[in-house]
Design a protein around this motif. Structure first.
Motif, mmCIF file in Angstrom:
data_model
loop_
_atom_site.group_PDB
_atom_site.id
_atom_site.type_symbol
_atom_site.label_atom_id
_atom_site.label_comp_id
_atom_site.label_asym_id
_atom_site.label_seq_id
_atom_site.Cartn_x
_atom_site.Cartn_y
_atom_site.Cartn_z
ATOM 1 N N LEU A 170 0.839 -1.208 0.000
ATOM 2 C CA LEU A 170 0.000 0.000 0.000
ATOM 3 C C LEU A 170 0.869 1.252 0.000
ATOM 4 O O LEU A 170 0.554 2.239 -0.677
ATOM 5 N N GLY A 171 1.963 1.224 0.738
ATOM 6 C CA GLY A 171 2.891 2.363 0.735
ATOM 7 C C GLY A 171 3.490 2.593 -0.642
ATOM 8 O O GLY A 171 3.614 3.738 -1.089
ATOM 9 N N LEU A 173 2.107 2.015 -3.358
ATOM 10 C CA LEU A 173 1.049 2.543 -4.219
ATOM 11 C C LEU A 173 0.602 3.939 -3.791
ATOM 12 O O LEU A 173 -0.351 4.474 -4.340
ATOM 13 N N GLY A 174 1.296 4.514 -2.789
ATOM 14 C CA GLY A 174 0.970 5.871 -2.355
ATOM 15 C C GLY A 174 -0.216 5.949 -1.422
ATOM 16 O O GLY A 174 -0.740 7.035 -1.169
ATOM 17 N N ARG A 175 -0.672 4.871 -0.883
ATOM 18 C CA ARG A 175 -1.831 4.838 0.024
ATOM 19 C C ARG A 175 -1.305 4.715 1.458
ATOM 20 O O ARG A 175 -1.459 3.697 2.113
ATOM 21 N N HIS A 176 -0.675 5.796 1.918
ATOM 22 C CA HIS A 176 0.075 5.780 3.161
ATOM 23 C C HIS A 176 -0.790 5.597 4.410
ATOM 24 O O HIS A 176 -0.374 4.909 5.351
ATOM 25 N N HIS A 177 -1.989 6.179 4.437
ATOM 26 C CA HIS A 177 -2.855 6.029 5.617
ATOM 27 C C HIS A 177 -3.299 4.582 5.765
ATOM 28 O O HIS A 177 -3.285 4.019 6.866
ATOM 29 N N GLU A 178 -3.693 3.972 4.628
ATOM 30 C CA GLU A 178 -4.098 2.563 4.679
ATOM 31 C C GLU A 178 -2.911 1.665 5.029
ATOM 32 O O GLU A 178 -3.052 0.660 5.728
ATOM 33 N N ALA A 179 -1.726 2.059 4.533
ATOM 34 C CA ALA A 179 -0.520 1.295 4.834
ATOM 35 C C ALA A 179 -0.242 1.326 6.336
ATOM 36 O O ALA A 179 0.071 0.294 6.939
#
Length: 183
Positions: A170-171, A173-179
């Motif tokens: 997820l990180g 892919l730029g989805r840091h909050h979900e990561a």
């Protein structure tokens, strides 16, 4: 090779129902394929394995070892395959998967660089984390993420490796909050 008048032929031995003798005679005559076929008719699969290896037919040797209910004999044969020989890899993986040895087939496919095929086999073997890693490597991020999530759910509190892998994906892919939540 001239046939000894005192020695019965392979056909004579088969007609008499002596398949073991016929197989031995076929080996003497150098007809290993026929010997293998005769040994298979009397369920002596294990005895046929070395003959298949002499022929250089590793997929057949793996099948014979599995038919002899000896997967530990099949494993080194499969592991010894040249990963660049995709025909033998595919034939052997099909044999392994067809007899329920999905994880061994997946390992063989992965070693040959066939990530998508290996991932499908790992899924059939109940190894979602291994499948997810291969899918991620192949660029199939959505499917990899779904499998990482499945691995986290199945592992419960022990899901740390799957959670870390999911967070890392997820990180990326730029989805840091979900990561961060996955970690």
């Amino acid at each position: 090779m001239a046939e000894d008048a005192r020695s019965p032929s392979v056909e004579d031995l088969v007609a008499a129902g002596d398949y073991a003798g016929a197989a031995a005679r076929a080996i003497e005559e150098g007809d290993l394929r026929r010997a293998i076929n005769l040994l298979e008719r009397i369920w002596r699969f294990g005895e046929a394995v070395p003959l298949a290896l002499k022929l250089g037919d590793a997929p057949l040797a793996v099948r014979l070892a599995l038919d002899a209910r000896d997967p530990e004999r099949a494993r080194p044969i499969a592991e010894g395959l040249d990963a660049a020989d995709l025909d033998q890899v595919a034939r052997t993986a099909d044999i392994l998967a067809g007899r329920g040895h999905h994880e061994m087939a997946a390992q063989l496919q992965a070693r040959a660089g066939l990530d998508l095929q290996a991932a499908a086999l790992y899924q059939r073997a109940g190894r979602p984390l291994a499948a997810a890693r291969l899918l991620e490597h192949a660029g199939h991020f959505l499917e990899a993420g779904q499998l990482y999530e499945q691995a986290v759910r199945e592992a419960g509190p022990e899901g740390t490796p799957a959670g870390l892998a999911l967070g890392r994906l997820l990180g990326r892919l730029g989805r840091h909050h979900e990561a961060a939540r996955a970690l």
